[in-house]
Every structure is written in structure tokens, then in C-alpha cells.
Design a protein around this motif. Structure first.
Motif, PDB file in Angstrom:
ATOM      1  N   MET A 107       0.829  -1.225   0.000  1.00 35.88           N
ATOM      2  CA  MET A 107       0.000   0.000   0.000  1.00 35.88           C
ATOM      3  C   MET A 107       0.845   1.247   0.000  1.00 35.88           C
ATOM      4  SD  MET A 107       0.762  -0.923   3.091  1.00 35.88           S
ATOM      5  CE  MET A 107      -0.365  -2.264   3.420  1.00 35.88           C
ATOM      6  N   CYS A 108       2.153   1.065  -0.086  1.00 35.85           N
ATOM      7  CA  CYS A 108       3.041   2.231  -0.186  1.00 35.85           C
ATOM      8  C   CYS A 108       2.971   2.846  -1.580  1.00 35.85           C
ATOM      9  CB  CYS A 108       4.493   1.827   0.042  1.00 35.85           C
ATOM     10  SG  CYS A 108       4.836   1.060   1.622  1.00 35.85           S
ATOM     11  N   LEU A 109       2.517   2.059  -2.563  1.00 37.37           N
ATOM     12  CA  LEU A 109       2.704   2.449  -3.963  1.00 37.37           C
ATOM     13  C   LEU A 109       1.397   2.558  -4.716  1.00 37.37           C
ATOM     14  CD1 LEU A 109       5.588  -0.056  -4.809  1.00 37.37           C
ATOM     15  CD2 LEU A 109       5.822   2.353  -4.180  1.00 37.37           C
ATOM     16  N   SER A 110       1.443   3.311  -5.803  1.00 35.08           N
ATOM     17  CA  SER A 110       0.309   3.346  -6.722  1.00 35.08           C
ATOM     18  C   SER A 110       0.468   2.207  -7.732  1.00 35.08           C
ATOM     19  CB  SER A 110       0.278   4.682  -7.461  1.00 35.08           C
ATOM     20  OG  SER A 110       1.382   4.757  -8.339  1.00 35.08           O
ATOM     21  N   GLY A 111      -0.583   1.973  -8.502  1.00 38.70           N
ATOM     22  CA  GLY A 111      -0.472   1.018  -9.602  1.00 38.70           C
ATOM     23  C   GLY A 111      -1.183  -0.286  -9.340  1.00 38.70           C
ATOM     24  N   THR A 112      -1.124  -1.164 -10.337  1.00 40.04           N
ATOM     25  CA  THR A 112      -1.671  -2.511 -10.192  1.00 40.04           C
ATOM     26  C   THR A 112      -0.636  -3.361  -9.467  1.00 40.04           C
ATOM     27  OG1 THR A 112      -0.614  -3.244 -12.223  1.00 40.04           O
ATOM     28  CG2 THR A 112      -2.825  -2.279 -12.431  1.00 40.04           C
ATOM     29  N   LEU A 113      -1.038  -4.561  -9.085  1.00 37.00           N
ATOM     30  CA  LEU A 113      -0.093  -5.454  -8.406  1.00 37.00           C
ATOM     31  C   LEU A 113       1.152  -5.682  -9.270  1.00 37.00           C
ATOM     32  CD1 LEU A 113       0.601  -7.235  -6.023  1.00 37.00           C
ATOM     33  CD2 LEU A 113      -0.835  -9.045  -7.007  1.00 37.00           C
ATOM     34  N   GLU A 114       0.942  -5.900 -10.573  1.00 38.35           N
ATOM     35  CA  GLU A 114       2.097  -6.124 -11.463  1.00 38.35           C
ATOM     36  C   GLU A 114       3.040  -4.921 -11.454  1.00 38.35           C
ATOM     37  OE1 GLU A 114      -1.072  -6.763 -12.178  1.00 38.35           O
ATOM     38  OE2 GLU A 114      -1.288  -8.020 -13.957  1.00 38.35           O
ATOM     39  N   GLU A 115       2.449  -3.731 -11.542  1.00 38.80           N
ATOM     40  CA  GLU A 115       3.276  -2.516 -11.576  1.00 38.80           C
ATOM     41  C   GLU A 115       4.020  -2.331 -10.256  1.00 38.80           C
ATOM     42  OE1 GLU A 115       0.398  -0.072 -14.707  1.00 38.80           O
ATOM     43  OE2 GLU A 115       0.164   0.247 -12.551  1.00 38.80           O
ATOM     44  N   LYS A 116       3.339  -2.623  -9.165  1.00 39.92           N
ATOM     45  CA  LYS A 116       3.987  -2.468  -7.859  1.00 39.92           C
ATOM     46  C   LYS A 116       5.172  -3.427  -7.733  1.00 39.92           C
ATOM     47  CE  LYS A 116      -0.268  -1.058  -5.573  1.00 39.92           C
ATOM     48  NZ  LYS A 116      -1.013  -0.943  -4.314  1.00 39.92           N
ATOM     49  N   LEU A 117       4.950  -4.687  -8.139  1.00 38.17           N
ATOM     50  CA  LEU A 117       6.041  -5.664  -8.004  1.00 38.17           C
ATOM     51  C   LEU A 117       7.239  -5.266  -8.847  1.00 38.17           C
ATOM     52  CD1 LEU A 117       4.188  -9.104  -7.877  1.00 38.17           C
ATOM     53  CD2 LEU A 117       4.815  -7.543  -6.032  1.00 38.17           C
ATOM     54  N   ALA A 118       6.958  -4.785 -10.056  1.00 33.57           N
ATOM     55  CA  ALA A 118       8.062  -4.374 -10.935  1.00 33.57           C
ATOM     56  C   ALA A 118       8.840  -3.222 -10.283  1.00 33.57           C
ATOM     57  CB  ALA A 118       7.528  -3.963 -12.300  1.00 33.57           C
ATOM     58  N   ALA A 119       8.111  -2.272  -9.713  1.00 37.13           N
ATOM     59  CA  ALA A 119       8.779  -1.115  -9.101  1.00 37.13           C
ATOM     60  C   ALA A 119       9.583  -1.537  -7.872  1.00 37.13           C
ATOM     61  CB  ALA A 119       7.744  -0.055  -8.716  1.00 37.13           C
ATOM     62  N   ILE A 120       9.025  -2.450  -7.081  1.00 40.54           N
ATOM     63  CA  ILE A 120       9.705  -2.926  -5.860  1.00 40.54           C
ATOM     64  C   ILE A 120      11.012  -3.632  -6.227  1.00 40.54           C
ATOM     65  CG2 ILE A 120       9.527  -4.617  -3.988  1.00 40.54           C
ATOM     66  CD1 ILE A 120       6.454  -3.925  -3.943  1.00 40.54           C
ATOM     67  N   ALA A 121      10.915  -4.476  -7.274  1.00 45.13           N
ATOM     68  CA  ALA A 121      12.110  -5.215  -7.693  1.00 45.13           C
ATOM     69  C   ALA A 121      13.148  -4.253  -8.264  1.00 45.13           C
ATOM     70  CB  ALA A 121      11.739  -6.276  -8.723  1.00 45.13           C
ATOM     71  N   ALA A 122      12.704  -3.317  -9.099  1.00 45.46           N
ATOM     72  CA  ALA A 122      13.653  -2.397  -9.738  1.00 45.46           C
ATOM     73  C   ALA A 122      14.365  -1.539  -8.707  1.00 45.46           C
ATOM     74  CB  ALA A 122      12.924  -1.510 -10.749  1.00 45.46           C
ATOM     75  N   ALA A 123      13.681  -1.216  -7.620  1.00 48.55           N
ATOM     76  CA  ALA A 123      14.304  -0.366  -6.606  1.00 48.55           C
ATOM     77  C   ALA A 123      15.363  -1.111  -5.800  1.00 48.55           C
ATOM     78  CB  ALA A 123      13.240   0.206  -5.674  1.00 48.55           C
ATOM     79  N   GLY A 124      15.317  -2.451  -5.810  1.00 47.14           N
ATOM     80  CA  GLY A 124      16.361  -3.198  -5.111  1.00 47.14           C
ATOM     81  C   GLY A 124      15.926  -3.913  -3.848  1.00 47.14           C
ATOM     82  N   PHE A 125      14.634  -3.962  -3.582  1.00 50.78           N
ATOM     83  CA  PHE A 125      14.147  -4.658  -2.378  1.00 50.78           C
ATOM     84  C   PHE A 125      14.303  -6.178  -2.516  1.00 50.78           C
ATOM     85  CE2 PHE A 125      11.963  -0.616  -2.016  1.00 50.78           C
ATOM     86  CZ  PHE A 125      12.026  -0.365  -0.655  1.00 50.78           C
ATOM     87  N   ASP A 126      14.336  -6.851  -1.362  1.00 48.37           N
ATOM     88  CA  ASP A 126      14.423  -8.315  -1.329  1.00 48.37           C
ATOM     89  C   ASP A 126      13.043  -8.965  -1.361  1.00 48.37           C
ATOM     90  OD1 ASP A 126      17.256  -8.255  -0.927  1.00 48.37           O
ATOM     91  OD2 ASP A 126      16.862  -7.721   1.167  1.00 48.37           O
ATOM     92  N   GLY A 127      12.049  -8.266  -0.821  1.00 48.91           N
ATOM     93  CA  GLY A 127      10.740  -8.886  -0.736  1.00 48.91           C
ATOM     94  C   GLY A 127       9.674  -7.852  -0.465  1.00 48.91           C
ATOM     95  N   PHE A 128       8.452  -8.325  -0.227  1.00 47.09           N
ATOM     96  CA  PHE A 128       7.333  -7.387  -0.008  1.00 47.09           C
ATOM     97  C   PHE A 128       6.269  -8.054   0.844  1.00 47.09           C
ATOM     98  CE2 PHE A 128       6.448  -9.890  -3.751  1.00 47.09           C
ATOM     99  CZ  PHE A 128       5.088 -10.155  -3.723  1.00 47.09           C
ATOM    100  N   GLU A 129       5.395  -7.222   1.401  1.00 53.56           N
ATOM    101  CA  GLU A 129       4.189  -7.687   2.079  1.00 53.56           C
ATOM    102  C   GLU A 129       3.094  -7.701   1.032  1.00 53.56           C
ATOM    103  OE1 GLU A 129       3.006  -5.462   5.607  1.00 53.56           O
ATOM    104  OE2 GLU A 129       5.063  -4.770   5.861  1.00 53.56           O
ATOM    105  N   LEU A 130       2.370  -8.787   0.917  1.00 54.20           N
ATOM    106  CA  LEU A 130       1.247  -8.811  -0.021  1.00 54.20           C
ATOM    107  C   LEU A 130       0.011  -8.306   0.718  1.00 54.20           C
ATOM    108  CD1 LEU A 130       0.112  -9.443  -2.796  1.00 54.20           C
ATOM    109  CD2 LEU A 130      -0.171 -11.812  -2.076  1.00 54.20           C
ATOM    110  N   PHE A 131      -0.536  -7.233   0.186  1.00 52.66           N
ATOM    111  CA  PHE A 131      -1.680  -6.557   0.808  1.00 52.66           C
ATOM    112  C   PHE A 131      -2.931  -7.118   0.132  1.00 52.66           C
ATOM    113  CE2 PHE A 131      -3.892  -2.206   1.280  1.00 52.66           C
ATOM    114  CZ  PHE A 131      -4.168  -2.396   2.622  1.00 52.66           C
ATOM    115  N   GLU A 132      -3.801  -7.697   0.932  1.00 56.83           N
ATOM    116  CA  GLU A 132      -4.941  -8.442   0.384  1.00 56.83           C
ATOM    117  C   GLU A 132      -5.715  -7.705  -0.722  1.00 56.83           C
ATOM    118  OE1 GLU A 132      -7.220 -11.464   2.646  1.00 56.83           O
ATOM    119  OE2 GLU A 132      -8.678  -9.844   2.747  1.00 56.83           O
TER     120      GLU A 132
END
Ligand SMILES: O=C(O)c1ccc(O)c(O)c1
Ligand SMILES: [Mg+2]
Length: 594
Positions: free
Chosen positions: A1-26
Motif C-alpha cells: 500500500m506504499c505504492l500506486s499502480g496494479t499489483l504487477e506494476e507495484k512488483l516491478a517497481a519494488i524489484a527495480a528499486a532493489g528490495f528483497d521482498g514485499f508484504e502482499l496486501f490483500e
């Protein structure tokens, strides 16, 4: 919920930024066309682990009918988590359906949840929401978890819920690290607001608010927590701006906070310590080429100047104030193009900026020239790390100075740059983490187009940078400018020189001088001289402050300031005058009532 976008867009942004993982928000999953198996493989392809599934709400302290429904709901979600390959579920304390406050009922029902989860190899991290119906503090959540005493049940600590209630984070010292199953981090500005709305709309990334998140992280690590550090930031702006950009901001926040926490723990395994910028080495402008800037600089006494040996840039020097005028890259909106900060070690400062997610900008460099590296600030200005002038690697040696006149200014007093409202939190973190500046003051300046939020940052060596957020309705309207404030001992003398050479200054209404007289009882002759030249004045217990502004030269105003004794501010009371005057000039008005 930190980010805008669809789930796909969020995951791409999280990965591109260099994170190891994420919380999946229902809600992101429920509104997605990706199946749980798709999400699992998408995350794996991006090199991301799904660290947690959340939120599971309102499970405990309910009546028997509700409990049956809750157990059904829990089983479904645990099955879903098995499909997703997620092993930790976040359970929030009940905010709605709890029928009583009894710990006994909560312990009983949390035990049921723990056993259901354990059957599927899943753990539950129980989180006290600050607005929970009966469980709203981390010590209460921990007391319940301890009584349940089940290996599949622990607590989730979230800095927001602890710090927003004013709870001393030392409460964490009572929780064994292995019973903390998850750690969520959020910072926030201090607001007088109910905790729910504060939490859902105003969280910011660590380092962007008013709390000490490095201390929070250091404590969690000190008690033995070794799980993920996760950012959980509900914020209205981040939810509507570029997810790539927000994810980078988030990544910088996490790396900087982790580094600062390690520093507190006396460990060197964190990031490099900040190379605190010592001095404003230079300011670069790229004005329209009509000569107005050069005329103003000449009139101001920048008599020591010359051209670069190889590039189409000129250096103007006065004392420690160095301005670079770029003749090659003049643009229609000629604002401050670059700021040079002198650092102890350019390579170390660059490494740190890289670790914090900056990209080093390409730069034209020839053999034998000083090595400077630049990164991009959130408003697009280029920020250079420059070797100290005394270091023997002075870049100014690359200029052939043709004039060697008197030195009128001692230094750059401060610079003010415009910053978009969407990026002001990111900007604060940028200047703090990359350059070691810290917030000195934040104020709202009333102007003709609305309140201009102004954030003043200060460095240990006296560097001052203020960021002004233009009011929304004023976007695209003229009347705003960056400014460069130069320190001198004699504003009046410079005012005369400017007047003699015909350089326009900002008009100041007579009403201002009547008000000054009322407030400060100035000597009539002194007041009259201020009025004649458009000099602004301020005074407090620590000293006096005189300011004079040129009319905007393209989109830059040159400000001349004189600080007498220990005056530390920026003449905040005078800022509305400047805004009104800039607006008047921008709309072609003349400074006269007639
Ligand atoms: O605002 C909420 O409901 C909410 C949900 C899950 C969390 O972890 C949290 O901190 C808040
Ligand atoms: Mg939380």
C-alpha cells in the motif's frame, strides 16, 4: 500500500528499486487478475520473496457465532497463503466485532488461530492497531501472545502504532526477539489528529517525518529480531504518484535508516557514514543569453571571473562565493541548474549516494581535471560532490581568471529552490541522507497565490538550503523563482552600486516600511534608506538581518544578505513581501499606487 499502480506494476517497481521482498496486501490480490500461483511465480521471477500476507482483521474477542465464521475465513486465507508460498500472516487487533475486553477470551481465540496456522506450517504475527477496540498497545499484544504460548504465534511490531501513542519504544526491551515475527516501519509528521486518520493518510518513509526510526530499528535488532524490516506507509501522495519513483525513495529510506541503526549499535556493517557536506562549493546557472545575469554580477562586484579552459562556462568568484554561468545550456526556464557541495572524500560520498539508490550523472571530464560526481536532486537540480577548495584538487584551477577585483561577498549564505509538493518528503530524505543536512525549520509563507510551504535545511558547516513548495493553483504561473543569497557586510553599499548600474531590484510597498517602523522603531534616517533601496529588515534577540533582492533574472533572484551578530533565520517575516513583489513584476505591474 506504499505504492500506486496494479499489483504487477507495484512488483516491478519494488524489484527495480532493489528490495528483497514485499508484504502482499490483500486488496491488491483481490483486485488482480493474477492467480495466486501467478503472483508466486511473478515474485520469484523478479527475485522477490513474499514476506507476509495481510491484513487478517477482527478475529479475536468475538462471540461463538462470529468465531465460527472467523475460523472459516482464516482457513481459506491459510489455504491461499499455502498457494502463494507465504509463511507469515499479519493479524490486526480487533477494531470492530470484539464483544468484550477480556484477555481470557482473546487468549483462548488467538490460541485457536495459532493451532489452525501451525497445522499448515504458517505463523501469525499479531499486531496491536493503535485504534484497536481493546488491544491497542504492543505490550498488551505481547501479554496475550505470551499467555497463548504457542510457537506459531508472535507479535508484529509497527513503529507507527507504538510511536503515535507516545509510547516509549523501550517497551520493546521486554519482548524476546524471536517472538517478534515481523517488523513494520513508518515515520510520520507530528500532527494533532486521531490515530486512524493520521495512520491511513500521513505516514511517510523513515527519515521523512519527525520520529527517530533509526533508534526504533536499533532497539528491535538489539533485542534479537532478525526478520525483515518492512516499510508500511499509507500516504495519500505516494498512492497517486509514480510507483518507480516512490519505491526508490522507499529504498533510500530503508538503507539510510538501517545504516543509521547500525551506527547506533556501534557496528560498521551498515552503509558508509554520511560524508557531511561542509561548504557550498558552487552554484551553477544557465541563464538565457541576454547578458542580464552578467550585468548584475558585474554590478554586484563579482570582478574576479574567467572562462573554463575547455567548456563554455564562466566562473564568477567573490570570497568563498563561486557562481558558474553555463553559456552552452541556456534554457527558457533558467533556474539553479546545479549545486556543488564540498565533501571530505568525493569517492566515498559517491559510493554512499549509489548505495542510497542514486545514479551518477554522466559528465564531461578530461584528463587532469578535478574529479566531481553529480546526482540528480528530487527537483531535477544536479548535486555535485566536489573536493574541498583547499584539498589541492580545486576545480577552479581549470578556469583562466581574467580579472582579479575586490571581494565583496564572503560566501553563499543560502539557496532557495522550488520543489514540487509531491516530492517534498523525498527531498527532505534526499538532503538528509545524501548530504547530511538536517531540518532547521518548516513554515508556511502566505503569498498572493496561496501558502508556500518552506522547508529550511542546514548542514554542519553552515550550508543552508531552503525548499519552497509552490501552491497548487499557482502551478505554471509566473512569479516564482529560485534564489541565491550572498552574504556581505554592507548591504547598503551594494544597494547603491546596484542602483547606480541600473540593475532592477524587487519593489517593496511603503506599507511595509510603516509596519517596520511600528514594530522596530528604527531610526528615521535608517528606515528611509531602507525604503529608498527596497531593503528588508528583521531583528530578533540574536541579531539583525538585512536583505535586498534583485528582480528575477530569468527565474533566479539574487539576494544579498547581511547578518549582524548571531541572527540564524532567513527573515521569514519578510518572505510574503518577496512573493507579492515577484508576483507584481511577473504580471507586468508597476510598483506604484498611482
Ligand atoms: O490501517 C489499517 O487497517 C492497518 C492494517 C494493517 C497494518 O499493519 C496497519 O498498521 C494498519
Ligand atoms: Mg502495521
Amino acid at each position: 500500500m506504499c505504492l500506486s499502480g496494479t499489483l504487477e506494476e507495484k512488483l516491478a517497481a519494488i524489484a527495480a528499486a532493489g528490495f528483497d521482498g514485499f508484504e502482499l496486501f490483500e486488496p491488491d490480490l483481490v483486485t488482480s487478475w493474477l492467480s495466486p500461483a501467478d503472483v508466486r511465480s511473478r515474485a520469484a521471477d523478479l527475485g522477490l520473496s513474499i514476506e507476509l500476507y495481510q491484513p487478517f482483521r477482527d478475529f479475536e474477542q468475538v462471540d461463538d457465532d462470529q468465531l465460527r465464521a472467523n475460523v472459516h475465513r482464516l482457513r481459506r486465507k491459510l489455504d491461499l497463503m499455502a498457494e502463494l508460498g507465504v509463511s507469515t500472516l499479519l493479524m490486526c487487533s480487533n477494531v470492530d466485532t470484539a464483544v468484550d475486553d477480556s484477555d481470557a477470551r482473546a487468549v483462548d481465540q488467538l490460541g485457536i488461530a495459532a493451532r489452525e496456522a501451525a497445522d499448515r506450517g504458517i505463523s501469525i504475527a499479531y499486531e496491536a492497531l493503535a485504534w484497536g477496540r481493546s488491544v491497542s498497545t504492543v505490550d498488551h499484544a505481547w501479554a496475550l501472545v505470551r499467555q497463548v504460548d504457542h510457537p506459531a504465534l508472535g507479535v508484529c511490531v509497527d513503529s507507527f502504532h507504538i510511536l503515535s501513542r507516545g509510547t516509549d519504544p523501550a517497551v520493546l526491551d521486554d519482548i524476546p526477539g524471536e517472538k517478534i515475527l515481523f517488523c513494520q516501519l513508518a515515520d510520520a509528521p507530528r500532527l494533532q489528529l486521531d490515530v486512524l486518520n493520521w495512520s491511513r493518510h500521513h505516514r511517510v518513509f523513515p527519515g521523512e517525518g519527525d520520529w527517530d526510526l533509526a533508534d526504533f530499528v536499533a532497539r528491535v535488532i538489539a533485542i534479537g529480531y532478525r526478520g525483515p524490516l518492512s516499510l508500511e506507509v499509507f500516504n495519500d501522495t505516494f498512492r497517486q504518484t509514480s510507483p518507480e519513483r516512490t519505491a526508490m525513495d522507499a529504498y533510500r529510506s530503508l538503507v539510510a535508516t538501517e545504516g543509521a541503526a547500525f551506527e547506533r549499535l556501534g557496528s560498521t556493517s551498515g552503509e558508509l557514514p554520511p560524508d557531511r557536506a561542509q561548504r557550498m562549493g558552487f552554484i551553477e546557472l544557465a541563464p538565457d543569453s541576454d547578458g542580464r545575469l552578467k550585468a548584475a554580477l558585474d554590478a554586484l562586484g563579482f570582478e574576479r571571473h574567467g572562462a573554463h579552459r575547455r567548456k563554455a562556462v564562466d566562473l564568477y568568484e567573490s570570497g568563498n562565493a563561486r557562481l558558474i554561468v553555463n553559456r552552452a545550456e541556456a534554457g527558457p526556464r533558467a533556474r539553479i541548474r546545479a549545486l556543488g557541495f564540498e565533501v571530505e572524500d568525493v569517492a566515498a560520498a559517491t559510493d554512499r549516494a549509489l548505495a542510497l539508490g542514486c545514479e551518477v550523472l554522466p559528465r564531461d571530464h578530461a584528463d587532469g581535471e578535478a574529479i566531481l560526481n553529480a546526482v540528480s536532486a528530487p527537483n531535477g537540480a544536479e548535486i555535485y560532490f566536489a573536493p574541498r577548495a583547499e584539498s589541492g584538487f580545486d576545480w577552479a584551477a581549470e578556469f583562466t581568471l581574467t580579472n582579479d577585483g575586490p571581494q565583496v561577498f564572503h560566501e553563499v549564505d543560502h539557496v532557495v529552490m522550488e520543489q514540487s509538493w509531491q516530492r517534498i518528503d523525498e527531498a527532505k530524505l534526499f538532503y538528509e541522507s545524501i548530504l547530511g543536512l538536517s531540518v532547521q525549520a518548516s513554515s508556511d509563507v502566505p503569498g498572493p497565490d496561496g501558502l508556500v510551504r518552506s522547508l529550511a535545511l542546514k548542514g554542519p558547516g553552515g550550508i543552508r538550503v531552503a525548499l519552497n513548495v509552490r501552491p497548487l493553483e499557482a502551478a505554471g504561473r509566473p512569479g516564482f523563482a529560485d534564489h541565491i543569497a550572498l552574504g556581505t557586510d554592507d548591504v547598503l553599499r551594494l544597494a547603491e552600486r546596484l542602483a547606480d548600474s541600473g540593475v532592477a531590484t524587487l519593489p517593496v510597498p511603503d506599507n511595509y516600511y510603516a509596519d517596520l517602523d511600528a514594530r522596530f522603531r528604527l531610526e528615521p534616517e535608517r528606515l528611509e534608506r531602507f525604503r529608498r533601496f527596497g531593503i528588508l529588515y528583521d531583528r530578533d534577540d540574536s541579531g539583525e538581518f538585512l536583505q535586498l533582492f534583485t528582480a528575477p533574472i530569468d527565474d533566479v533572484v539574487i539576494e544579498i544578505v547581511q547578518r549582524d551578530r548571531d541572527y540564524l533565520g532567513y527573515g521569514a517575516a519578510n518572505a510574503p513581501i518577496r512573493l507579492a513583489a515577484q508576483r507584481l513584476l511577473a504580471s507586468g505591474g508597476v510598483a506604484s499606487a498611482a
